[in-house]
Design a protein around this motif. Sequence first.
Motif: not given
Length: 153
Positions: A75, A78-80, A82-84, A86-88, A144, A152
């Motif tokens: 990872l 920071h964006g990756a 956060m995406d991870h 939300f996906q996980t 989450k 953030s």
Amino acid sequence: MRNVSEIIEQYLKQTLQQSPDGVIEIQRNELADQFNCVPSQINYVISTRFTLEKGYIVESKRGGGGYIRIQRIELQSHGAVMDHIFQTIGTHMDQLASEGLLYQLEEGGFITSREAALMKGAITREVLILKLPLRDEIRARILKAMLISLLSK
């Protein structure tokens, strides 16, 4: 003194760190011989300590020329991360998966060991005394919210 599983795990992690592309291929029987253990011990270490939740992709090919390929999911930004997250997490998350995600974020340096311990303590089944699937839904929401607040900055 550490047990054989911990020694094998550390060896594989060090080998992964030294790999230029973050991927290693191992022969289960050769590794078992190296650590003087049974091949099922290698399977145990890989299946419990190199999971997707902990940030690894494991692929195996059986047979005479078979191998086990382990790849670390990096990872980078920071964006990756956060995406991870939300996906996980999604709408439900069991305790094992949540602990794996926290482990991955701690290993990647995105959260401290203290932050991980606090979050683990807040989302255990002993604290969330609810029936399934509500417990996994509440755990996902809490985790989450904590991670979003923490990351953030």
